[in-house]
Write a protein that holds these residues in place. Structure first.
Motif, PDB file in Angstrom:
ATOM      1  N   PRO A  22      29.131  36.316 -12.040  1.00 26.81           N
ATOM      2  CA  PRO A  22      30.338  35.869 -12.741  1.00 26.81           C
ATOM      3  C   PRO A  22      30.551  34.368 -12.555  1.00 26.81           C
ATOM      4  CG  PRO A  22      30.925  36.916 -10.661  1.00 26.81           C
ATOM      5  CD  PRO A  22      29.440  37.089 -10.809  1.00 26.81           C
ATOM      6  N   GLY A  23      31.136  33.732 -13.542  1.00 26.66           N
ATOM      7  CA  GLY A  23      31.540  32.336 -13.407  1.00 26.66           C
ATOM      8  C   GLY A  23      30.421  31.325 -13.484  1.00 26.66           C
ATOM      9  N   ILE A  24      29.251  31.704 -14.004  1.00 21.88           N
ATOM     10  CA  ILE A  24      28.144  30.753 -14.158  1.00 21.88           C
ATOM     11  C   ILE A  24      28.266  30.096 -15.531  1.00 21.88           C
ATOM     12  CG2 ILE A  24      25.640  30.467 -14.354  1.00 21.88           C
ATOM     13  CD1 ILE A  24      26.600  30.943 -11.526  1.00 21.88           C
ATOM     14  N   ASP A  25      28.567  28.805 -15.538  1.00 20.70           N
ATOM     15  CA  ASP A  25      28.751  28.068 -16.789  1.00 20.70           C
ATOM     16  C   ASP A  25      27.444  27.492 -17.330  1.00 20.70           C
ATOM     17  OD1 ASP A  25      31.660  28.321 -16.695  1.00 20.70           O
ATOM     18  OD2 ASP A  25      31.568  26.890 -15.025  1.00 20.70           O
ATOM     19  N   TRP A  26      26.500  27.217 -16.419  1.00 17.13           N
ATOM     20  CA  TRP A  26      25.252  26.584 -16.854  1.00 17.13           C
ATOM     21  C   TRP A  26      24.184  26.791 -15.802  1.00 17.13           C
ATOM     22  CZ3 TRP A  26      23.299  21.707 -14.747  1.00 17.13           C
ATOM     23  CH2 TRP A  26      24.054  21.208 -13.691  1.00 17.13           C
ATOM     24  N   VAL A  27      22.945  26.580 -16.191  1.00 19.27           N
ATOM     25  CA  VAL A  27      21.824  26.690 -15.255  1.00 19.27           C
ATOM     26  C   VAL A  27      20.897  25.504 -15.468  1.00 19.27           C
ATOM     27  CG1 VAL A  27      21.930  29.220 -15.188  1.00 19.27           C
ATOM     28  CG2 VAL A  27      20.377  28.087 -16.798  1.00 19.27           C
ATOM     29  N   GLU A  28      20.087  25.276 -14.465  1.00 23.86           N
ATOM     30  CA  GLU A  28      19.082  24.208 -14.511  1.00 23.86           C
ATOM     31  C   GLU A  28      17.735  24.850 -14.234  1.00 23.86           C
ATOM     32  OE1 GLU A  28      19.414  20.083 -12.274  1.00 23.86           O
ATOM     33  OE2 GLU A  28      18.363  21.559 -11.048  1.00 23.86           O
ATOM     34  N   ALA A  29      16.735  24.527 -15.051  1.00 27.54           N
ATOM     35  CA  ALA A  29      15.392  25.080 -14.880  1.00 27.54           C
ATOM     36  C   ALA A  29      14.399  23.955 -14.644  1.00 27.54           C
ATOM     37  CB  ALA A  29      14.989  25.873 -16.120  1.00 27.54           C
TER      38      ALA A  29
END
Length: 428
Positions: A22-29
């Protein structure tokens, strides 16, 4: 600048957990681990949900003496397009050195090494950043790195160096507060002073990560919980500016999803605490003017970086002014990182060799600098073992040879082939 919110580093090992958090707005790969034509299904689903994905490069070497490689820039641009990213990020570091300009073998560090905070190095970095900006379809942000070693004769603090870089190029900054803590322990640099000197308006987002201390040296492992000291630096930063985005990095030794969620909540709390104590920062002091990066500047940077990298990976003499003991720590860290990455690139090798994999690879790395990528490194390591440089039982030799032949294809007898490899990489 787009407000990103709270994010986490996307890794295949935790892909399912990230999708459910929950609450993950963005990710980095990691950019080099993403193929534009074959995006992982997990990243596709996140994109379809409206989650922002930012490609984070690790191999461009913007701080190196060479101008950025056109092929690597094209690859980074393609990943940004495939992911629909609002920006891409890289590091203020060098990762390779040597070659014709220095009349020495081309060497790969296999990891990020710090650039000297000198006028020459800044001039080269600024030009390289401008080249990258022109080649990329979206804005670029660059990250301060963690370091085990200090360059002698530095002319600026980290904050001044970053201020001048952003001022001259307009590049955004990715501030890693864990790296500021690392440099505090390892190089005696005050994180508060660095934050006070930064151009805060240039910050694109913030990294937070864990590490560990051993014998007075902080190792930025990305494999341990985020310590209170790092969260305190984050709170200090948030008291000066509301960061557009904050991201938790974890690269290995992944805990249960509940533990990652707990760390994300601690990060949010640290940012909130800083926001309640917001104090506008003072204007950063500016260093003296920096000359354009002409050929002499690049040559001086190339020679200095090559001498350091050669001492770290090839056993050549330690350049004047460096701490020999600390260089030894850095050399062992580079070899260990190299062993870890080869184990990920070629996971069959630790299975075939069992507990003997790591000591065998470290012995190989001590004798053999890396001159190409990790896949080539894995093949060369296996070839050296098959050539008799290490004890192998009958089963391991049979399986290793089958693995090597499958990936190398028809080849001359190992002895003659490996002799050519030795001549290629020899520094003596």
């Amino acid at each position: 600048m787009e407000r990103l919110g709270t994010g986490i580093g996307w890794r295949p090992e935790i892909a399912d957990a990230v999708e459910r958090m929950p609450g993950i707005d963005w990710v980095e790969a990691v950019a080099e681990n993403v193929c534009p034509g074959h995006l992982p299904e997990s990243l596709r689903r996140l994109r379809e949900r409206g989650v922002t994905v930012v490609p984070h490069g690790v191999s461009l070497g913007l701080g190196g003496a060479d101008r950025p490689d056109e092929g690597r820039l094209k690859d980074l641009a393609e990943r940004a397009g495939a992911l629909g990213s609002p920006l891409v990020t890289e590091h203020i570091a060098y990762v390779r050195a040597g070659g014709p300009p220095t009349a020495s073998p081309r060497l790969e560090a296999g990891h990020l090494l710090p650039v000297p905070r000198t006028r020459d190095a800044l001039a080269v970095l600024c030009e390289n950043v401008r080249i990258a900006q022109d080649a990329l379809p979206v804005p670029l942000a660059v990250e301060n790195i963690a370091a085990l070693i200090s360059w002698p004769g530095e002319e600026m603090t980290e904050g001044q160096f970053l201020y001048e870089l952003a001022d001259r190029t307009g590049v955004r900054l990715l501030i890693d507060v864990a790296n500021l803590h690392t440099n505090h322990v390892n190089r005696g640099e005050d994180p508060a002073r660095a934050l006070a000197e930064l151009p805060l308006e240039a910050i694109a987002y913030v990294h937070v990560a864990g590490g560990f201390e051993r014998d007075g040296v902080w190792h930025d492992s990305h494999a341990h919980p985020v310590p209170r000291a790092v969260l305190d630096v984050l709170t200090d930063l948030a008291s000066r500016i509301a960061p557009p985005g904050v991201l938790l990095e974890r690269d290995e030794n992944f805990p249960e999803p509940a533990e990652l969620e707990r760390e994300l909540n601690e990060i949010r709390a640290a940012v909130d605490k800083g926001g309640r104590a917001h104090v506008p920062g003072a204007a950063a002091p500016r260093p003296d003017a920096v000359e354009p990066a002409g050929t002499p500047a690049r040559e001086r940077v190339a020679l200095a970086q090559t001498a350091l990298l050669s001492a770290l990976v090839a056993g050549t003499p330690v350049p004047e002014g460096f701490d020999r003991a600390r260089l030894g720590v850095q050399a062992r860290a580079l070899a260990g990182k190299r062993a870890d990455v080869v184990a990920k690139v070629a996971p069959e090798l630790p299975v075939i060799l069992g507990p003997g994999y790591r000591p065998a690879f470290l012995a190989y790395a001590q004798r053999t600098p890396m001159t190409s990528g990790y896949r080539r490194d894995a093949l060369d390591f296996a070839g050296r073992l098959l050539d008799g440089e290490g004890a192998l039982d009958v089963r391991a030799r049979r399986e290793l040879r089958a693995w090597w032949l499958e990936r190398s294809g028809p080849a001359p007898r190992p002895r003659s082939r490996l002799a050519r490899i030795r001549r290629t990489v020899s520094l003596r």
